[in-house]
Design an enzyme around this catalytic site. Structure first.
Site, PDB file in Angstrom:
ATOM      1  NE  ARG A 120     -29.950  -2.041  12.450  1.00 25.13           N
ATOM      2  CZ  ARG A 120     -30.391  -1.085  11.601  1.00 25.13           C
ATOM      3  NH1 ARG A 120     -29.225  -0.773  11.664  1.00 25.13           N
ATOM      4  NH2 ARG A 120     -31.177  -0.404  10.278  1.00 25.13           N
ATOM      5  CB  ILE A 147      -1.280  -0.533  12.754  1.00 25.15           C
ATOM      6  CG1 ILE A 147      -1.991  -1.728  11.612  1.00 25.15           C
ATOM      7  CG2 ILE A 147      -1.013   0.685  12.959  1.00 25.15           C
ATOM      8  CD1 ILE A 147      -2.881  -0.393  11.607  1.00 25.15           C
ATOM      9  CG  ASP A 148      -1.362  -5.082  10.228  1.00 29.19           C
ATOM     10  OD1 ASP A 148      -2.542  -4.150  10.577  1.00 29.19           O
ATOM     11  OD2 ASP A 148      -1.059  -5.889   8.557  1.00 29.19           O
TER      12      ASP A 148
HETATM   13  O1  F6P Z   1      -0.060  -1.394   7.572  1.00 31.64           O
HETATM   14  C1  F6P Z   1      -0.704  -2.632   7.349  1.00 31.64           C
HETATM   15  C2  F6P Z   1      -1.813  -3.000   6.738  1.00 31.64           C
HETATM   16  O2  F6P Z   1      -2.151  -2.115   7.853  1.00 31.64           O
HETATM   17  C3  F6P Z   1      -2.126  -4.208   6.297  1.00 31.64           C
HETATM   18  O3  F6P Z   1      -3.190  -4.489   7.387  1.00 31.64           O
HETATM   19  C4  F6P Z   1      -3.028  -3.562   5.801  1.00 31.64           C
HETATM   20  O4  F6P Z   1      -3.037  -4.145   4.178  1.00 31.64           O
HETATM   21  C5  F6P Z   1      -2.313  -2.219   4.525  1.00 31.64           C
HETATM   22  O5  F6P Z   1      -1.275  -1.864   5.735  1.00 31.64           O
HETATM   23  C6  F6P Z   1      -2.660  -1.717   3.883  1.00 31.64           C
HETATM   24  O6  F6P Z   1      -2.332  -0.629   2.696  1.00 31.64           O
HETATM   25  P1  F6P Z   1      -2.735   0.515   2.470  1.00 31.64           P
HETATM   26  O7  F6P Z   1      -4.114   0.221   2.161  1.00 31.64           O
HETATM   27  O8  F6P Z   1      -2.018   1.733   2.186  1.00 31.64           O
HETATM   28  O9  F6P Z   1      -2.405   0.213   0.824  1.00 31.64           O
END
Ligand code: F6P
Length: 369
Positions: free
Chosen positions: A185, A149-150
Site C-alpha cells: 500500500r 515543536i515546529d
Molecule cells: O505547536 C505548533 C503547532 O504544533 C502547529 O504545527 C499546529 O498547526 C498547531 O500547533 C496546532 O495547535 P492546536 O491544535 O493546539 O491549536
C-alpha cells in the site's frame, strides 16, 4: 531596574504545548529559589490575569521545590497553556454579534502589579514573544524562552520539543513501513509543521520516507504519483509519503480548516487530500495516518530535556545579570541573549539548499518539485 530589586518572578507558558516545558519550569524554579527569589506560576497562559472572576489570585500561585520535584521527564506543562485569546488581539463579542479584537495588555500589567510582580519569564512561540515585547515596553522586566515543536523560530539553533516530535514521527514511519510493505500500500503520514517542514523533513529522511512534502517546496501531485509508479516498476509495491500539515500544491494553498479571531488559523486535511489524489491517480490502495497532537505529547528526549533545563536556568541568569527584553537562545555550545524585538516575526524555514534536503535528494526521496 537592577537585579537587586528582584524578589518575585512569574513564569507563564503560552501557545501549543511542547515536551520540555516542565523541564524549563523546574530549572527556573530551582535556579530562582536558589537566589532567594519567590517564583509564581501563571495558570493557562494569561487567562488567569484576564479572567479574575474565574481564576482566584489572578491565576498566580507560588511554586516551591516540592511542586517541581520529578517533573523534568513529564510532557505538557504543570502551569497549563493556551493558544486562544491572544491578549493583544483579544476577541470581544459586540452587541451586534460581531467579534472585535482588543488589546488587553494594560490589564495584564495591572494584574501583575496588583500582585507585586514586575518580572516575567514567558515560555512560548512567536505569539508569546510579541506579547513579551509589549509587556516590556509597558515597564515589565521580561525574559522569553523560545518554544515550539515546529522548530520554526529564528534566532535560536533549535527549540525543545522538536527532537521528541521527530523521534516519535520516525518511530511511526518505522512501524508503518512494515505494514505498508506487507499489504503493498501507499501510507501517507501527516505531521505538524504549520509554516516550516522541519519535522516532516528530519523524520522523513530518518524514517526512510519515499516522498516528503513540506511548505517550503510546493508539490506537483503528478511527481508524487510518478515516484510511486517508479517504485512499482522496481518491484517495490509500497510507498511512504510524509506530509507536513502546511504543505501546499503548486497550484493551491495550505489546507485551512478554521479561521478564528484571537488565534492563528487551524490547519488540517492536507494528508487526506494527498492520500485521496494518490489513490485516484495511481490506483494504489492508500491509507492515511495523522500524527497530529501525538507529536506534542509524551516524555521529552534527553536532548530536549537538557536544552529546556539549560534555557530555564539561563533565563534566571539573564535576570540576575540585569537583562530584560531578551530571549535566551541556543547557540551551541553557548546560550546567548537575543533582543526580543529581533526575534519577533522571524521564521526559520527549511533552506532549500540545506544538507538534509540534498541528502534526501541523493537518497532518491521526492519533494514533488
Ligand atoms: O505547536 C505548533 C503547532 O504544533 C502547529 O504545527 C499546529 O498547526 C498547531 O500547533 C496546532 O495547535 P492546536 O491544535 O493546539 O491549536
Amino acid at each position: 531596574m537592577s537585579e537587586k530589586n528582584i524578589k518575585r518572578v512569574a513564569i507563564s507558558t503560552g501557545g501549543g504545548d511542547a515536551p520540555g516545558l516542565n523541564a524549563v519550569i523546574r530549572a527556573v524554579v530551582r535556579s530562582g529559589l536558589k537566589r532567594g527569589w519567590e517564583v509564581y506560576g501563571v495558570r493557562d497562559g494569561f487567562h488567569g490575569l484576564l479572567l479574575p472572576e474565574r481564576y482566584p489570585n489572578g491565576g498566580l500561585f507560588r511554586i516551591t521545590n516540592e511542586i517541581v520535584r520529578g517533573i523534568t521527564h513529564l510532557g505538557g506543562t504543570i502551569l497549563g497553556t493556551s493558544n486562544r485569546n491572544n491578549p493583544l488581539k483579544y476577541p470581544i463579542k459586540m452587541p451586534d454579534g460581531s467579534i472585535q479584537e482588543v488589546d488587553r495588555s494594560d490589564e495584564i500589567v495591572r494584574s501583575f502589579a496588583l500582585h507585586n510582580i514586575d518580572t516575567l519569564i514567558t515560555v512560548g512561540g512567536d505569539g508569546s514573544l510579541a506579547i513579551a515585547n509589549v509587556l516590556m515596553q509597558k515597564g515589565m522586566r521580561v525574559i522569553a524562552v523560545p518554544k515550539t515543536i515546529d522548530n520554526d523560530l529564528d534566532k535560536t539553533d533549535v527549540t525543545f520539543g522538536f527532537d521528541t516530535a521527530v523521534a516519535f514521527a520516525t518511530e511511526a514511519l518505522d512501524r508503518l513501513h512494515s505494514t505498508a510493505a506487507s499489504h503493498g500500500r501507499v501510507l501517507v503520514v501527516e505531521v505538524m509543521g504549520r509554516y516550516a517542514g522541519w519535522i516532516a523533513l528530519n523524520a522523513g529522511v530518518s524514517g526512510s520516507a519515499d516522498v516528503i512534502l513540506i511548505p517550503e517546496i510546493p508539490y506537483d501531485i503528478n511527481k508524487v504519483v510518478s515516484k510511486i509508479q517508479e517504485r512499482e516498476a522496481m518491484d517495490a509495491h509500497f510507498t511512504l509519503v510524509m506530509v507536513a500539515e502546511g504543505a501546499k500544491p503548486i497550484d493551491g494553498s495550505a489546507s485551512v480548516i478554521e479561521h478564528q479571531a484571537g488565534r492563528a488559523e487551524r490547519l488540517g486535511g492536507m494528508g487526506e487530500k494527498v492520500a485521496h489524489a494518490i489513490e485516484e491517480l495511481s490506483g494504489k490502495e492508500t491509507r492515511l495516518v495523522v500524527l497530529g497532537h501525538l507529536l506534542r505529547g509524551g516524555s521529552p528526549t534527553a536532548y530536549d530535556r537538557l536544552i529546556a533545563l539549560r534555557l530555564g536556568a539561563a533565563a534566571i541568569r539573564a535576570l540576575e545579570s540585569g537583562h530584560s527584553g531578551v530571549m535566551v537562545a541556543l547557540d551551541p555550545p553557548h546560550v546567548k541573549y537575543v533582543p526580543i524585538q529581533e526575534a519577533i516575526g522571524k521564521m526559520k524555514f527549511v533552506p532549500l539548499d540545506c544538507d538534509t534536503v540534498e541528502t534526501a535528494r541523493d537518497l532518491g526521496i521526492v519533494f514533488g518539485d
